[in-house]
Design an enzyme around this catalytic site. Structure first.
Site, PDB file in Angstrom:
ATOM      1  N   MET A  11       0.969  -1.323   0.048  1.00 57.83           N
ATOM      2  CA  MET A  11      -0.029   0.110  -0.008  1.00 57.83           C
ATOM      3  C   MET A  11       0.949   1.290   0.006  1.00 57.83           C
ATOM      4  O   MET A  11       2.055   1.140   0.446  1.00 57.83           O
ATOM      5  CB  MET A  11      -0.901  -0.043   1.348  1.00 57.83           C
ATOM      6  CG  MET A  11      -1.736  -1.342   1.498  1.00 57.83           C
ATOM      7  SD  MET A  11      -2.823  -1.147   2.997  1.00 57.83           S
ATOM      8  CE  MET A  11      -4.047   0.110   2.381  1.00 57.83           C
ATOM      9  N   GLU A  87      -6.664  -1.944  -8.125  1.00 55.69           N
ATOM     10  CA  GLU A  87      -6.881  -2.882  -6.870  1.00 55.69           C
ATOM     11  C   GLU A  87      -7.143  -4.142  -7.131  1.00 55.69           C
ATOM     12  O   GLU A  87      -7.965  -4.887  -6.799  1.00 55.69           O
ATOM     13  CB  GLU A  87      -8.038  -2.094  -6.152  1.00 55.69           C
ATOM     14  CG  GLU A  87      -7.880  -0.745  -6.023  1.00 55.69           C
ATOM     15  CD  GLU A  87      -7.239  -0.435  -4.741  1.00 55.69           C
ATOM     16  OE1 GLU A  87      -6.330  -1.324  -4.001  1.00 55.69           O
ATOM     17  OE2 GLU A  87      -7.007   0.944  -4.165  1.00 55.69           O
ATOM     18  N   TYR A 184      -4.705   1.129   8.087  1.00 56.56           N
ATOM     19  CA  TYR A 184      -3.305   0.362   7.430  1.00 56.56           C
ATOM     20  C   TYR A 184      -2.147   1.113   7.662  1.00 56.56           C
ATOM     21  O   TYR A 184      -2.103   2.590   7.304  1.00 56.56           O
ATOM     22  CB  TYR A 184      -3.717   0.156   6.005  1.00 56.56           C
ATOM     23  CG  TYR A 184      -4.768  -0.983   5.785  1.00 56.56           C
ATOM     24  CD1 TYR A 184      -4.449  -2.448   5.960  1.00 56.56           C
ATOM     25  CD2 TYR A 184      -6.043  -0.414   5.655  1.00 56.56           C
ATOM     26  CE1 TYR A 184      -5.554  -3.205   5.997  1.00 56.56           C
ATOM     27  CE2 TYR A 184      -7.063  -1.510   5.687  1.00 56.56           C
ATOM     28  CZ  TYR A 184      -6.798  -2.947   5.823  1.00 56.56           C
ATOM     29  OH  TYR A 184      -8.037  -3.782   5.477  1.00 56.56           O
TER      30      TYR A 184
END
Ligand code: ZN
Length: 216
Positions: A11, A87, A184
């Site tokens: 990420m 994604e 996250y």
């Protein structure tokens, strides 16, 4: 030869920015792309990057046949020279097979961007299928950094700043979200294994009695 390329990274490493750049470069040469995405941070049918760029995209929900979508678009007289999927880790394995079919049967390049592993360091099924099928895998060179400064290679899920290792594989959240909700954080493997987020490292520094003695 058209290719299925898997651009992988953690990420926060600029995947969506690169996806937008690839689209921009091809659009500038008069090529037209179809952009699929799933659960983008900017909402359904958007591809956005952390740097603030947003473009329209086609939301690819569970059960959607991506190959059939392309065939329908082309038979309606639509133009498609390439396909971008952001994604891609959220896609089902059979949807990755459909991407390979777009390359092989329709002769289009497909550029898929995704995270390889989830917050428990396990492969997402969609990413696993991409690794199995891709003509080429590119590790993104713009690397995210762990709070310690090392290269971040793993995605941690946090609740209230603390790393959690139990839960559903897919819970939508983001880096830099309010700490009391699911967020996250990217970490190096060492700190992922020790479950040490930036918040817990800070708390540890403030209270010497909870420093992990002997683990330096
Ligand atoms: Zn670290």
């Amino acid at each position: 030869m058209p290719e299925l390329v898997f651009f992988s990274g953690t990420m926060d490493c600029g995947k969506s920015t690169l996806a937008l750049q690839i689209a921009h470069n091809r659009d500038a040469r008069g090529l037209q792309g179809v952009i699929f995405t799933r659960d983008d941070r900017a909402g359904a049918g958007k591809l956005s990057s952390r740097l603030g760029l947003v473009t329209e995209a086609v939301e690819a929900p569970e059960g959607m046949d991506l190959y059939a979508y392309l065939v329908a678009q082309l038979s309606k007289g639509g133009k498609a020279d390439y396909v971008i999927v952001d994604e891609a880790q959220f896609l089902a394995p059979e949807q990755i097979d459909q991407l390979a079919r777009i390359v092989d049967d329709l002769g289009l390049d497909v550029y898929a961007f995704g995270i390889t592993t989830d917050f428990r360091t396990k492969l997402f099924p969609g990413s696993q299928r991409l690794i199995e099928l891709a003509d080429r895998i590119e590790q993104l060179q713009v690397e995210a950094l762990c709070w310690c400064g090392a290269r971040a290679t793993h995605n941690a899920r946090t609740v209230g700043g603390h790393m959690v290792v139990e839960g559903e594989q897919v819970v939508i959240g983001d880096v830099n979200t309010a700490p009391e909700v699911v967020g996250y954080e990217v970490l190096c493997r060492r700190h992922h294994r020790r479950r040490m987020t930036s918040a817990s490292a800070q708390a540890g520094a403030l209270s010497p009695d909870v420093l992990p003695v002997g683990q330096g």
